[in-house]
Structures are given as C-alpha cells and as structure tokens.
Design an enzyme around this catalytic site. Structure first.
Site, PDB file in Angstrom:
ATOM      1  N   GLU A   6      25.833  12.312  13.074  1.00 19.89           N
ATOM      2  CA  GLU A   6      26.020  12.379  11.614  1.00 19.89           C
ATOM      3  C   GLU A   6      25.892  11.030  10.910  1.00 19.89           C
ATOM      4  O   GLU A   6      26.743  10.652  10.110  1.00 19.89           O
ATOM      5  CB  GLU A   6      27.387  13.010  11.305  1.00 19.89           C
ATOM      6  N   ASN A  50      22.355  13.716  16.794  1.00 19.30           N
ATOM      7  CA  ASN A  50      22.914  15.012  16.387  1.00 19.30           C
ATOM      8  C   ASN A  50      23.365  14.947  14.930  1.00 19.30           C
ATOM      9  O   ASN A  50      24.012  13.972  14.517  1.00 19.30           O
ATOM     10  CB  ASN A  50      24.124  15.309  17.295  1.00 19.30           C
ATOM     11  N   HIS A  71      25.375  24.390  11.291  1.00 20.20           N
ATOM     12  CA  HIS A  71      26.560  25.062  10.733  1.00 20.20           C
ATOM     13  C   HIS A  71      26.111  25.775   9.461  1.00 20.20           C
ATOM     14  O   HIS A  71      26.024  25.153   8.397  1.00 20.20           O
ATOM     15  CB  HIS A  71      27.652  24.043  10.395  1.00 20.20           C
ATOM     16  N   GLU A  79      25.629  23.379  17.347  1.00 22.35           N
ATOM     17  CA  GLU A  79      26.967  23.777  16.853  1.00 22.35           C
ATOM     18  C   GLU A  79      26.859  25.028  15.982  1.00 22.35           C
ATOM     19  O   GLU A  79      27.507  25.129  14.933  1.00 22.35           O
ATOM     20  CB  GLU A  79      27.605  22.620  16.061  1.00 22.35           C
ATOM     21  N   ASP A  91      27.108  28.220  13.906  1.00 22.72           N
ATOM     22  CA  ASP A  91      27.998  29.262  13.393  1.00 22.72           C
ATOM     23  C   ASP A  91      27.439  29.684  12.042  1.00 22.72           C
ATOM     24  O   ASP A  91      26.792  28.894  11.359  1.00 22.72           O
ATOM     25  CB  ASP A  91      29.470  28.837  13.313  1.00 22.72           C
TER      26      ASP A  91
HETATM   27  O1  G3I Z   1      45.527  18.852  17.916  1.00 23.61           O
HETATM   28  C1  G3I Z   1      46.116  18.571  16.634  1.00 23.61           C
HETATM   29  C2  G3I Z   1      47.453  19.242  16.489  1.00 23.61           C
HETATM   30  O2  G3I Z   1      48.334  18.717  17.453  1.00 23.61           O
HETATM   31  C3  G3I Z   1      47.960  19.012  15.083  1.00 23.61           C
HETATM   32  O3  G3I Z   1      49.147  19.728  14.906  1.00 23.61           O
HETATM   33  C4  G3I Z   1      46.949  19.483  14.069  1.00 23.61           C
HETATM   34  C5  G3I Z   1      47.395  19.209  12.659  1.00 23.61           C
HETATM   35  O4  G3I Z   1      46.340  18.863  11.818  1.00 23.61           O
HETATM   36  O5  G3I Z   1      45.740  18.815  14.295  1.00 23.61           O
HETATM   37  C6  G3I Z   1      45.178  19.062  15.566  1.00 23.61           C
HETATM   38  O6  G3I Z   1      43.956  18.360  15.679  1.00 23.61           O
HETATM   39  C7  G3I Z   1      42.873  18.887  14.943  1.00 23.61           C
HETATM   40  C8  G3I Z   1      41.735  19.155  15.922  1.00 23.61           C
HETATM   41  O7  G3I Z   1      40.619  19.597  15.221  1.00 23.61           O
HETATM   42  C9  G3I Z   1      42.082  20.169  16.981  1.00 23.61           C
HETATM   43  O8  G3I Z   1      42.303  21.415  16.398  1.00 23.61           O
HETATM   44  C10 G3I Z   1      42.456  17.894  13.905  1.00 23.61           C
HETATM   45  O9  G3I Z   1      43.458  17.746  12.933  1.00 23.61           O
HETATM   46  C11 G3I Z   1      41.188  18.345  13.264  1.00 23.61           C
HETATM   47  O10 G3I Z   1      40.703  17.313  12.402  1.00 23.61           O
HETATM   48  C12 G3I Z   1      40.124  18.634  14.314  1.00 23.61           C
HETATM   49  O11 G3I Z   1      38.997  19.168  13.653  1.00 23.61           O
HETATM   50  C13 G3I Z   1      37.811  19.089  14.391  1.00 23.61           C
HETATM   51  C14 G3I Z   1      36.745  18.415  13.529  1.00 23.61           C
HETATM   52  O12 G3I Z   1      35.520  18.391  14.216  1.00 23.61           O
HETATM   53  C15 G3I Z   1      37.166  16.988  13.207  1.00 23.61           C
HETATM   54  O13 G3I Z   1      36.134  16.299  12.592  1.00 23.61           O
HETATM   55  C16 G3I Z   1      37.356  20.487  14.741  1.00 23.61           C
HETATM   56  O14 G3I Z   1      38.255  21.052  15.691  1.00 23.61           O
HETATM   57  C17 G3I Z   1      35.959  20.454  15.350  1.00 23.61           C
HETATM   58  O15 G3I Z   1      35.469  21.771  15.463  1.00 23.61           O
HETATM   59  C18 G3I Z   1      35.033  19.687  14.424  1.00 23.61           C
HETATM   60  O16 G3I Z   1      33.766  19.624  15.028  1.00 23.61           O
HETATM   61  C19 G3I Z   1      32.766  18.983  14.269  1.00 23.61           C
HETATM   62  C20 G3I Z   1      31.826  18.313  15.241  1.00 23.61           C
HETATM   63  O17 G3I Z   1      32.522  17.427  16.064  1.00 23.61           O
HETATM   64  C21 G3I Z   1      30.717  17.576  14.513  1.00 23.61           C
HETATM   65  N1  G3I Z   1      30.031  18.462  13.600  1.00 23.61           N
HETATM   66  C22 G3I Z   1      30.876  19.157  12.664  1.00 23.61           C
HETATM   67  C23 G3I Z   1      31.953  19.950  13.403  1.00 23.61           C
HETATM   68  C24 G3I Z   1      32.750  20.771  12.449  1.00 23.61           C
HETATM   69  O18 G3I Z   1      33.500  19.933  11.588  1.00 23.61           O
END
Ligand code: G3I
Length: 443
Positions: free
Chosen positions: A169, A211, A248, A277, A279
């Site tokens: 990105e 990516n 996405h 990725e 969806d």
């Molecule tokens: O694990 C913690 C948890 O302990 C806490 O209570 C909670 C509260 O916010 O957060 C949890 O972590 C989160 C994590 O996902 C796991 O669920 C983070 O806040 C959250 O920011 C994180 O989001 C991820 C996101 O990337 C961050 O940028 C998504 O799961 C993940 O699917 C997403 O993936 C990205 C790719 O890496 C790049 N392309 C876009 C894609 C979608 O955003």
C-alpha cells in the site's frame, strides 16, 4: 491467452518459476482429482484451483482461530494457501526494536505447511501497523530499521514463505498517481526498491510481490502509477516477481469490468499476478464468478486468496462479503466460485509441457524427514525441488536425481518407477524449513 511476454527475463541469480506446479498437500489431495480429462469435478476450492494449472485458492488466517474447530474444518478442507491476517505485520513481529516475536506467525505457518498449504507472507514494509518505536522514527535511522526488519523477518521464514508482500500500500488513493505520504516514503523515493533488494538477499527463493488495494480498475491513476513502478523495476533489474491485487470490493469499491485487462497488463510486464485479499460486499455470485474467470484467463494469475473464511471472520463482517456464512455454511457465491473453477478451461498441462505436483509430508525423525511428490499430467517428467540450506538430501527414490545451485536444487527425472518419487532431507539444525517445488516439466 497471450498475456505473457515471450521471454521470462528476471532476477539473474533467482531461479525463475516459469512452469506451472502445485504443492497440494495431503488433505487437499484427498479431494483432488488428479488426471486431466478423466476425473470427476473437484469438490473443494483448493483442489479445483490446483487442477487449473497449479493455481491455489487460499484464505487469510487468524492465529487465535486455530483452536476453533468449525474454522479449521473449513480451512483444512477447502484451502491450499494461507496468508496470516495480522501475525506477520511489523507490530506483531518486532514490537520492540530488535526484539522479534514469531509465535503466532509460526503457528499459522506450521498449520499450513504440515498440511501442504503454501504461505504468503504479509507484510515486510508498510506505513500501517507499525510498532510505536518505528512510528517515532525518521530519516536514515528509520530506513536502516526498516531494512533490518525486512532482513530479519524474511530470514526467519526462509524456506517456508512462498511469496512475500514485500511492500504494501505505498501509493496514494485518488487521481494523483503519487506515492502515499508516510514516514517510510519520507526516507527517500527508493525505499521500495531497497526493501525488495533486502528481501531478495534474505530469501532468494521466495517470490517477491508489491501488494496494494484499488489497483483493480485499469483506468485508475493509482493502477497506472503502480504499473509504471513495476515496469521501471523490471527495466532496471530491481528484484520483483509479482503484483498482488488486494481486490477488496467492499466499502464502496466495486468489481471493475476491465479487471481482466488489469491482470493481463501487469502480467505482460513479466510478473505474476495474485488476487490477495478478495472480499465482495454481500458476496454476489456474479462478481465472484467474474473474478475467478478473469484469473483463469490470465496464465500468470497464480491464485486467489479470500480475506477470511466465514462472514464473522471478516474485517468487514457487516457487509457479509465472504464465501461461508457465520455458521460455516457454503453461500451461493461459494458454489459459483467452485463451479467457475471446475468449468475453467485453464490447462492442467499448459503450453510448454507443464505438469502438476502434489506434495505429501512423510515421516519425521529427530534429524531428518521424508517427503513424497506425486506428478500429474505427464508420464515422463522433470521436477525441480528447492532445499533450504543447511538442509541436505541424503536419499532419493523412484526417480533419477541430479543437483544444481550449490546442492540446493534437486532435479528429479522419471525413471520408469511410476509417478511418485520421494527423498529424505537431513535437517542439519534447521528443523522448520520444508522443500518447495520449483517447476514440473513434462518429458
Ligand atoms: O487483537 C486486538 C484485541 O486484543 C483488541 O481488543 C482489539 C481492540 O481494537 O484489537 C485487536 O486487534 C485488531 C486486529 O485487527 C485483530 O482483530 C486491531 O485493532 C485491528 O486494527 C486489526 O485490523 C486489521 C487491519 O488489517 C489493520 O490494518 C484487520 O484484522 C486485517 O484484516 C486488516 O487487513 C488489511 C491488510 O493487512 C492490508 N490490506 C487491507 C486489509 C483490510 O484492512
């Protein structure tokens, strides 16, 4: 489709993967129909994709769901590729500078490799999900910290990760076609190629990808800007092997009708393309079917990864964008995808005489382990297997063996003993790496 240039020029000291192959594992093999033209339609996504020229069908996986048996049942049954959703990101792997933590990522990698699924590493350098110490850095200190991170992480997963999202990105949204402003970008415009060179040094056998999201529509300025960067890298010999289109189609971004043009245009630069990725908001069958058909139409489109298994696993669960509902039931889009894969005309034996392989992990002892490989699509064949040093191969069977690349490339040729060959690998202190199939050639 003539989506590839005639040549396959690439990184000089990197083995080019130009022939179609697959490393479908033990479980995927169970559902896989292996002989072209004779078998019933495959019944799972991964097995069907493998039959379409050795492609994969994968999913993002979260480590904290690996003890959810409803989740792992679908994962193990349907998918032959895995991308850790968050566990290889910078904040997860280097939470304090110089202190690397791989526990959750290792769990996913182990789960995948022990079942013959290939792993996509995600991601080595990114403006987002940086740990606090990195967010606070700039200039040459940040550049060096980024390069050290790339080197350390790519080295840790050497021999286990088939493709790396080296940089994620890095381009801005909108019509500017500019790089995204970030602390990494402010270290100098060459930060991306520097990251690719560091990854190449650390893991010469992994395929290295750029990516991004919103690079699906061929007419978008962002797509064109990434295209020009990849073209420039290829022209100047920067080690890049592939482009990942996140795709996405959620949050208001739609499947574009020129998606196939985008895939084939990147491929014509001499890189593979991956849908990394996927969806789609509300999971319409038509759009999912179109994505599959577009990938199958472009021979350098190596596979599709959906960003989660069930709707409840999605980062956008409110849009129900995935192939399984929250109860783990197959949705109409699942059937559309499987049917499109099964109906695909992408050859099992591609032009140039390829074949496909299925890898079955064998017995593991304290110091060594066995691997067997079954070849499909050809009765005489040549298979190249990459061994990660310091591992070595002590014995082979049911094929004639020769060696190359400082004894890290094993070539096995059919010798009349059938279509399954095997070998014993001595770990020599590296207990984690597993052999990777590099190519399968008929004849
Ligand atoms: O694990 C913690 C948890 O302990 C806490 O209570 C909670 C509260 O916010 O957060 C949890 O972590 C989160 C994590 O996902 C796991 O669920 C983070 O806040 C959250 O920011 C994180 O989001 C991820 C996101 O990337 C961050 O940028 C998504 O799961 C993940 O699917 C997403 O993936 C990205 C790719 O890496 C790049 N392309 C876009 C894609 C979608 O955003």
């Amino acid at each position: 489709m003539s989506d590839e240039p005639a040549g396959t020029a690439g990184r000089p000291r990197r083995l080019r993967v130009v022939l179609v192959t697959s490393t479908v594992g033990l479980l995927a093999m169970v559902g896989a129909a292996v002989l072209p033209g004779t078998a019933a339609a495959a019944s799972t996504l991964g097995a069907s994709a493998a039959e379409r020229g050795g492609r994969y069908f994968g999913t993002a996986v979260a480590a904290n769901k690996l003890n959810d048996s409803a989740y792992t049942t679908i994962l193990n049954r349907e998918f032959n590729q895995v991308t850790p959703e968050n566990e290889m990101k910078i904040d997860a792997t280097e939470p304090q500078q110089g202190q690397f933590t791989y526990g959750n990522a290792d769990r996913i990698v182990q789960h995948a490799l022990s079942r013959g699924m290939r792993v996509r590493g995600h991601t080595l350098a990114w403006h987002s999900q940086q740990p606090g110490w990195m967010q606070a850095m700039s200039g040459s200190a940040l550049r060096n910290a980024m390069l050290n991170h790339v080197t350390q992480v790519a080295t840790h997963f050497r021999g286990k990760v088939a493709w790396w999202d080296v940089v994620n990105e890095a381009y801005a949204d909108g019509g500017s076609g500019a790089r995204r402003d970030s602390n990494l970008q402010r270290t100098g415009n060459d930060w991306i190629e520097a990251a690719f060179r560091a990854a190449d040094q650390a893991d010469p056998n992994a395929q290295l990808c750029y990516n991004d999201y919103n690079i699906d529509n061929w007419n978008d300025a962002k797509t064109q800007a990434v295209y020009r960067m990849v073209q420039d890298f290829k022209n100047r010999g920067v080690p890049i092997d592939c482009v990942g289109l996140q795709s996405h189609f959620t949050g208001g971004s739609n499947y574009p009708s020129n998606y196939r043009t985008t895939l084939s245009s990147f491929a014509a630069l001499g890189v593979d393309v991956h849908i990394t990725e996927l969806d789609i908001r509300n999971a319409p069958s038509d759009a999912y079917r179109n994505v599959v058909n577009d990938c199958l139409a472009v021979s350098r489109c190596k596979g599709i990864t959906v960003w989660g298994i069930r709707d409840s696993d999605s980062w956008r669960s409110g849009e129900s964008p995935l192939l399984f509902d929250s109860g783990g039931n197959k949705k109409p889009a699942y059937n559309a995808v499987l049917t499109a894969l099964n109906n695909g005309t992408a050859p099992t034996t591609p032009p140039g005489g390829g074949c496909t392989t299925s890898v079955t992990p064998g017995t593991v002892w304290g110091d060594r382990y066995n691997t067997s490989v079954t070849v499909s699509g050809a009765s005489t064949w040549t298979v190249v297997v990459a061994i990660t040093r310091p591992q070595t191969v002590s014995t082979t069977w049911n094929g004639s063996a020769s060696w190359d690349g400082g004894n890290s490339l094993l070539t096995m040729r059919s010798n009349g003993s059938g279509n399954t060959f095997g070998f014993t690998t001595m770990m020599n202190g590296n207990s984690g790496a597993r052999p990777q199939i590099r190519s399968c050639t008929a004849g």
